[in-house]
Design an enzyme around this catalytic site. Structure first.
Site, mmCIF file in Angstrom:
data_model
loop_
_atom_site.group_PDB
_atom_site.id
_atom_site.type_symbol
_atom_site.label_atom_id
_atom_site.label_comp_id
_atom_site.label_asym_id
_atom_site.label_seq_id
_atom_site.Cartn_x
_atom_site.Cartn_y
_atom_site.Cartn_z
ATOM 1 N N CYS A 129 101.297 80.114 -20.945
ATOM 2 C CA CYS A 129 101.335 79.366 -19.695
ATOM 3 C C CYS A 129 101.519 80.352 -18.549
ATOM 4 C CB CYS A 129 102.434 78.322 -19.729
ATOM 5 S SG CYS A 129 104.066 79.013 -19.947
ATOM 6 N N ALA A 130 101.756 79.818 -17.379
ATOM 7 C CA ALA A 130 101.893 80.674 -16.205
ATOM 8 C C ALA A 130 103.140 81.553 -16.303
ATOM 9 C CB ALA A 130 101.916 79.834 -14.939
#
Length: 104
Positions: free
Chosen positions: A8-9
């Site tokens: 994910c980020a």
């Protein structure tokens, strides 16, 4: 042992989903190593993964990450936004299992 990597980020909200997936795996009696990492860790964690799942917030990077993961022969997919939003560990675990089975 099924090794599932979630990218994910930043690795924050996805870590909550990891916990739900771990609970689902335990309930099934499935041995699984499930962990979340920021996308920037792909080169470090990708080679040892059985499957890589992307958080919906980085689905724009699917092509790039898939191309990189092909070097390790690891399938990549995006976690469905509804399952991610509901933190549905059972469904996301089932997706990872399906991807791993197709790889064999």
């Amino acid at each position: 042992m099924l090794k599932i990597v979630l990218l994910c980020a930043a690795g924050m909200s996805t870590s909550m989903l990891v916990k739900k997936m771990q609970e689902a795996a335990k309930a099934k009696g499935l041995e699984a190593d499930i962990a979340a990492y920021p996308e920037s860790q792909l080169a470090k964690v990708g080679p040892s993964a059985d499957v890589i799942l992307l958080g919906p917030q980085i689905r724009f990077a699917l092509k790039k990450i898939t191309a990189e993961a092909e070097k390790f022969n690891v399938p990549v997919d995006v976690i469905p936004p509804a399952d991610y939003g509901m933190m549905n560990g059972v469904k996301v675990l089932a997706l990872a299992e399906k991807m791993a089975a197709a790889k064999k």
